[in-house]
Design an enzyme around this catalytic site. Structure first.
Site, mmCIF file in Angstrom:
data_model
loop_
_atom_site.group_PDB
_atom_site.id
_atom_site.type_symbol
_atom_site.label_atom_id
_atom_site.label_comp_id
_atom_site.label_asym_id
_atom_site.label_seq_id
_atom_site.Cartn_x
_atom_site.Cartn_y
_atom_site.Cartn_z
ATOM 1 N N LYS A 79 0.847 -1.194 0.000
ATOM 2 C CA LYS A 79 0.000 0.000 0.000
ATOM 3 C C LYS A 79 0.882 1.243 0.000
ATOM 4 O O LYS A 79 1.882 1.301 0.723
ATOM 5 C CB LYS A 79 -0.914 -0.027 1.232
ATOM 6 C CG LYS A 79 -1.976 1.078 1.253
ATOM 7 C CD LYS A 79 -2.853 0.975 2.505
ATOM 8 C CE LYS A 79 -3.925 2.055 2.549
ATOM 9 N NZ LYS A 79 -4.749 1.986 3.782
ATOM 10 N N SER A 154 -9.702 2.468 2.869
ATOM 11 C CA SER A 154 -8.833 3.145 1.934
ATOM 12 C C SER A 154 -7.933 2.198 1.144
ATOM 13 O O SER A 154 -7.449 2.545 0.075
ATOM 14 C CB SER A 154 -7.946 4.141 2.684
ATOM 15 O OG SER A 154 -7.070 3.469 3.576
ATOM 16 N N SER A 178 -9.716 0.110 7.051
ATOM 17 C CA SER A 178 -9.160 0.152 5.691
ATOM 18 C C SER A 178 -8.503 -1.125 5.189
ATOM 19 O O SER A 178 -8.167 -1.222 4.014
ATOM 20 C CB SER A 178 -8.148 1.291 5.570
ATOM 21 O OG SER A 178 -8.834 2.510 5.513
HETATM 22 N N1 GLN Z 1 -12.850 4.605 6.114
HETATM 23 C C1 GLN Z 1 -12.254 5.103 7.332
HETATM 24 C C2 GLN Z 1 -11.865 6.537 7.171
HETATM 25 O O1 GLN Z 1 -12.158 7.087 6.165
HETATM 26 C C3 GLN Z 1 -11.090 4.248 7.705
HETATM 27 C C4 GLN Z 1 -9.833 4.641 7.039
HETATM 28 C C5 GLN Z 1 -8.674 3.779 7.416
HETATM 29 O O2 GLN Z 1 -8.818 2.765 8.093
HETATM 30 N N2 GLN Z 1 -7.508 4.237 7.037
HETATM 31 O O3 GLN Z 1 -11.278 7.130 8.024
#
Ligand code: GLN
Length: 503
Positions: A79, A154, A178
């Site tokens: 990532k 994400s 994410s």
């Molecule tokens: N979807 C969540 C956010 O937008 C989690 C993001 C993540 O785990 N990096 O913050």
């Protein structure tokens, strides 16, 4: 399509050890796959031009009789939140376009030392803010099950790369879901380790008290193998737990052999029943519970009354920490700098941050700065921290009565691109079952539980264990996985249209 890319990391590692496949062959097969499908999927922001050379080096060391790590020679997707010396690290943001790090994230350094072959950097929502990858400054990733749908976020790039057989395993990061929510919508496995279990050094920080790096894969065993490589104490991360960890791969193998479900107490949170899951998601969840019950697991009704405040507390704590973490992108030290002829340093900073950050990032910086401002600190940030403590207590009480907690990994299956992008609140609710896990610092895993009977798309089941009990998740996850794969007559991903299957 080459058979090599169909292998799991564990299977590929066995072939590499036996000498029947070389790392160069395995790496080339995955690079060919990326060339063939990534135009559609867009899982990668950058493909390594050094991968074949690295693979050849591993093959040479193996040929020389060197003792290599279990995953040596296996390709790995990374990532883009994780910094790397040999590839750009952008965290999905324009402000870091082309940024080259002077050092490797600890997890990347450990993966390299174990002989894994970095294939490239995967797409993500900008600075890991989002649930769909649509907030990437470089365009969205698409779900291999249906290219009109989101791959989660994400870390949609890592999940899609693994689901589309472009990489056998990948690294992700999980601040509120994410790793697990992308696993849920792509039919893959993803793990958020115990907070402090995996180093955050070199993971571009979103919210430091919530972030954890973790594995992404197609099987529970593969995640466990990767977790064994990247986990453990790191003096570069002050929140890293100084302890010995058991072998997660051994736990997964034990789980797959069966009988770990007999007598296992599985907690199901009463209050989550009101959330309004998509019917096919609920049905798949109940079917997985029934499969476990048939093996002797005990399904226990538990209460977690503060869970429902998790998303609200998270969207104060996260923006507060993010606004502070992102202050370092000041046009001086990192990445983009726009010229303002005759302007002050503040002018340069402001013009650069305006052009370099996307809307979601700006929204959270404003929210976080406001929540931390004098006079509001107690009302917002302070209250959110109290809610966080209450959620931690909910978990403590639950784990006095059960061994693991089970929830659906997300409320719906993959939605269509464009469907939620203009509705931040709706987007935030995708993490309603994953966020409390980050707030409590406990480990969580999402594994495929089947296809939703209302739209035929993948659904995940999440298991949560007490802090430091990550091995329990691998044991239970592998046990359920073995049961389900058996009942499906093969892995779920065999039915993904990208492989020519019909879902
Ligand atoms: N979807 C969540 C956010 O937008 C989690 C993001 C993540 O785990 N990096 O913050």
């Amino acid at each position: 399509m080459s058979d090599i890319i169909r292998l799991t990391a564990a299977e590929l590692a066995a072939e590499l050890r036996a000498g029947s496949i070389s790392s160069v062959e395995a790496t080339r097969a995955h690079l060919d796959r990326i060339a063939a499908v990534d135009g559609d999927v867009h899982a990668f922001l950058h493909v390594s031009d050094a991968a074949l050379e690295v693979a050849a080096g591993i093959d040479a060391r193996r040929a020389a009789g060197e003792e290599l790590g279990e995953l040596a020679g296996v390709p790995l997707a990374i990532k883009d939140v994780l910094v790397t010396t040999d590839m750009p690290s952008t965290s999905g943001s324009r402000i870091l376009e082309g940024f080259m790090s002077p050092y490797d994230a600890t997890v990347v350094a450990r993966a390299r030392a174990a002989g894994l072959v970095p294939l490239g950097k995967t797409n993500m929502d900008e600075f890991a803010m989002g649930s769909s990858t649509e907030h990437s400054a470089y365009g969205p990733t698409r779900n291999p099950w249906d290219l009109d749908r989101i791959p989660g976020g994400s870390g949609g790039g890592s999940a899609a790369a693994v689901a589309a057989f472009e990489a056998p395993i990948a690294l992700g990061s999980d601040t509120g879901g994410s790793i697990r929510q992308p696993a849920h919508v792509t039919g893959t496995v993803g793990v958020k380790p115990t907070y402090g279990g995996v180093s955050r050094y070199g993971s571009i920080a979103l919210a430091s008290s919530l972030d954890q790096v973790g594995p992404v894969s197609r099987t529970v065993l593969d995640s466990a193998l990767l977790h064994d490589v990247i986990g453990g104490h790191d003096p570069h991360d002050s929140t890293s737990l100084a302890q010995e960890w058991p072998s997660f791969a051994a736990a997964a193998r034990e789980g797959a052999r069966g009988d770990v479900l007999a007598g296992l107490r599985v907690g199901v949170i009463r209050e989550l029943a009101d959330i309004g899951f998509q019917p096919g998601v609920s049905a798949s969840f109940r079917a997985s519970l029934a499969a476990m019950e048939a093996q002797g697991a005990e399904i226990v009704d538990i209460s977690a009354p503060h869970f429902e405040y998790g998303v609200a507390a998270y969207y104060l704590i996260l923006p507060a920490e993010a606004s502070s973490n992102l202050a370092k992108f000041d046009s001086v030290r990192f990445g983009m700098r726009l010229d303002v002829p005759g302007g002050t340093v503040e002018d340069v900073m402001s013009v650069t941050r305006d052009a370099g950050f996307g809307d979601e990032v700006k929204r959270r910086i404003i929210l976080g700065t406001y929540a931390l401002s004098a006079g509001y600190y107690d009302a917002y940030y302070g209250s959110a921290q109290k809610v966080r403590t209450l959620i931690q207590r909910d978990f403590d009480e639950a784990f006095a009565a059960v061994d693991v907690i089970a929830t659906p990994s997300a409320p719906t299956t993959a939605f269509r691109l464009g469907e939620q992008i203009d509705n931040p609140l709706q987007m935030y609710l995708n993490d309603v079952t994953t966020i409390p896990v980050n707030l409590a610092g406990v480990p969580g895993i999402s594994i495929p539980s089947g296809l939703s009977d209302d739209d035929g798309l993948p659904v995940g089941i999440q298991f949560v264990a007490p802090a430091r009990e990550d091995a329990r998740l691998y044991r239970v996850g592998a046990a359920l996985e073995a049961l389900l794969v058996d009942s499906w007559g093969g892995p779920l991903l065999d039915r993904a249209p990208i492989l020519g299957g019909a879902r």
